[in-house]
Motif scaffolding. Structure first.
Motif, PDB file in Angstrom:
ATOM      1  N   MET A 145      -8.312   3.018  16.789  1.00  0.00           N
ATOM      2  CA  MET A 145      -7.737   4.157  17.484  1.00  0.00           C
ATOM      3  C   MET A 145      -6.255   4.325  17.110  1.00  0.00           C
ATOM      4  O   MET A 145      -5.800   5.435  16.939  1.00  0.00           O
ATOM      5  N   LYS A 146      -5.522   3.229  16.986  1.00  0.00           N
ATOM      6  CA  LYS A 146      -4.111   3.318  16.642  1.00  0.00           C
ATOM      7  C   LYS A 146      -3.922   3.866  15.231  1.00  0.00           C
ATOM      8  O   LYS A 146      -2.986   4.622  14.976  1.00  0.00           O
ATOM      9  N   LEU A 192      -4.238   7.625  15.325  1.00  0.00           N
ATOM     10  CA  LEU A 192      -3.030   8.209  15.898  1.00  0.00           C
ATOM     11  C   LEU A 192      -1.887   8.209  14.887  1.00  0.00           C
ATOM     12  O   LEU A 192      -1.162   9.207  14.745  1.00  0.00           O
ATOM     13  N   LEU A 193      -1.732   7.124  14.151  1.00  0.00           N
ATOM     14  CA  LEU A 193      -0.691   7.059  13.129  1.00  0.00           C
ATOM     15  C   LEU A 193      -0.929   8.072  12.014  1.00  0.00           C
ATOM     16  O   LEU A 193       0.018   8.711  11.537  1.00  0.00           O
ATOM     17  N   ILE A 194      -2.180   8.232  11.620  1.00  0.00           N
ATOM     18  CA  ILE A 194      -2.516   9.216  10.591  1.00  0.00           C
ATOM     19  C   ILE A 194      -2.212  10.625  11.089  1.00  0.00           C
ATOM     20  O   ILE A 194      -1.647  11.450  10.364  1.00  0.00           O
ATOM     21  N   ALA A 195      -2.564  10.895  12.339  1.00  0.00           N
ATOM     22  CA  ALA A 195      -2.294  12.214  12.912  1.00  0.00           C
ATOM     23  C   ALA A 195      -0.789  12.468  12.997  1.00  0.00           C
ATOM     24  O   ALA A 195      -0.315  13.560  12.669  1.00  0.00           O
TER      25      ALA A 195
END
Length: 45
Positions: free
Chosen positions: A1-2, A5-8
């Protein structure tokens, strides 16, 4: 999940950088057009 989020966040950051570069390029084009010397004979008839 992290990772997702980092990619987004990286994608959103890249998008804003891209938009800023485009805005800077457009402003530079305006300045170039406004400050270019008028070619010889352009307004003479």
């Amino acid at each position: 999940m992290k990772k997702l989020l980092l990619i987004a966040l990286a994608a959103v950051g890249g998008y804003f950088v891209y938009r800023q570069v485009q805005a800077d390029r457009a402003e530079q084009d305006l300045w170039t057009e406004a400050t270019d010397p008028v070619p010889a004979g352009a307004g003479a008839r």
